[in-house]
Design an enzyme around this catalytic site. Structure first.
Site, PDB file in Angstrom:
ATOM      1  N   PRO A 160       1.035   0.805   4.545  1.00 36.16           N
ATOM      2  CA  PRO A 160       2.092   1.819   4.529  1.00 36.16           C
ATOM      3  C   PRO A 160       1.727   3.172   3.916  1.00 36.16           C
ATOM      4  O   PRO A 160       2.239   3.563   2.873  1.00 36.16           O
ATOM      5  CB  PRO A 160       3.204   1.130   3.745  1.00 36.16           C
ATOM      6  CG  PRO A 160       2.468   0.248   2.791  1.00 36.16           C
ATOM      7  CD  PRO A 160       1.272  -0.252   3.568  1.00 36.16           C
ATOM      8  N   CYS A 161       0.887   3.915   4.608  1.00 36.30           N
ATOM      9  CA  CYS A 161       0.522   5.241   4.119  1.00 36.30           C
ATOM     10  C   CYS A 161       1.716   6.197   4.165  1.00 36.30           C
ATOM     11  O   CYS A 161       1.721   7.210   3.476  1.00 36.30           O
ATOM     12  CB  CYS A 161      -0.679   5.801   4.879  1.00 36.30           C
ATOM     13  SG  CYS A 161      -0.485   5.802   6.655  1.00 36.30           S
ATOM     14  N   HIS A 162       2.751   5.843   4.942  1.00 41.80           N
ATOM     15  CA  HIS A 162       3.950   6.681   4.989  1.00 41.80           C
ATOM     16  C   HIS A 162       4.685   6.690   3.647  1.00 41.80           C
ATOM     17  O   HIS A 162       5.523   7.560   3.417  1.00 41.80           O
ATOM     18  CB  HIS A 162       4.889   6.228   6.123  1.00 41.80           C
ATOM     19  CG  HIS A 162       5.352   4.819   6.004  1.00 41.80           C
ATOM     20  ND1 HIS A 162       4.603   3.744   6.464  1.00 41.80           N
ATOM     21  CD2 HIS A 162       6.492   4.295   5.477  1.00 41.80           C
ATOM     22  CE1 HIS A 162       5.269   2.633   6.225  1.00 41.80           C
ATOM     23  NE2 HIS A 162       6.410   2.938   5.631  1.00 41.80           N
TER      24      HIS A 162
END
Length: 173
Positions: free
Chosen positions: A136-138
């Site tokens: 989850p780089c978001h």
């Protein structure tokens, strides 16, 4: 030449329709190796591997992603096999530790890795994450919680954070 092909030859690929547009999934025999939105930065382009949505990691990824987008899954449990440098792998492990609905900053990840001056290097590794949504780089925000950089585009980042109920910078909503 694509570095993904050098380190982990893909065994199969599949396409998944999502509320944010099509996602290309790629897997090795060991696990899921890629998940890219069409038009995303660092997308590897056309993959010279068979399309096989029944490959076990692709099937499992599609099921979990569908549940995630439906709001019924908060954490992924897939074997991952993404190609990356030791630094990138370390950053991606930190990303996986951020819970759904939570956020962190580049500096916090750098501190957690014992390299407090490496926020820009963290940003570079985050940007090269080949497993959109699943790693989850978001959930990584800029200074003061601002929505900054996302290889899949800020509209997708905003949508994913909203789906998870994550707090966002007032100016970015």
């Amino acid at each position: 030449m694509n570095p993904h092909h050098l380190a982990h030859p893909f065994e199969a690929q599949a396409r998944l329709a999502t509320p944010l547009g099509p996602l290309t999934l790629a897997a090795t025999a060991e696990g899921l190796a890629g998940a890219w939105f069409d038009g995303q930065a660092h997308h590897p382009g056309a993959l010279a591997v068979p399309v096989d949505g029944s490959q076990r990691w692709l099937r499992e990824a599609a099921e979990q992603l569908s549940a995630y987008f439906a709001g019924s899954l908060r954490a992924f449990s897939l074997p991952l096999h993404a190609a990356g440098t030791p630094w990138q792998q370390a950053v991606w492990r930190q990303l996986r530790a951020i819970p759904a609905g939570g956020t962190t900053g580049y500096g916090a990840i750098a501190h957690a890795l014992g390299k407090p001056q490496a926020a820009r290097a963290v940003g570079a590794a985050v940007g090269r994450n080949p497993l959109s949504v699943i790693v989850p780089c978001h959930r990584v925000l800029g200074r003061d919680g601002a929505l900054t950089g996302y290889a899949g585009g800020l509209d997708r980042k905003r949508w994913l954070l909203k789906l998870e109920g994550a707090p966002m910078h007032a100016a970015a909503t």
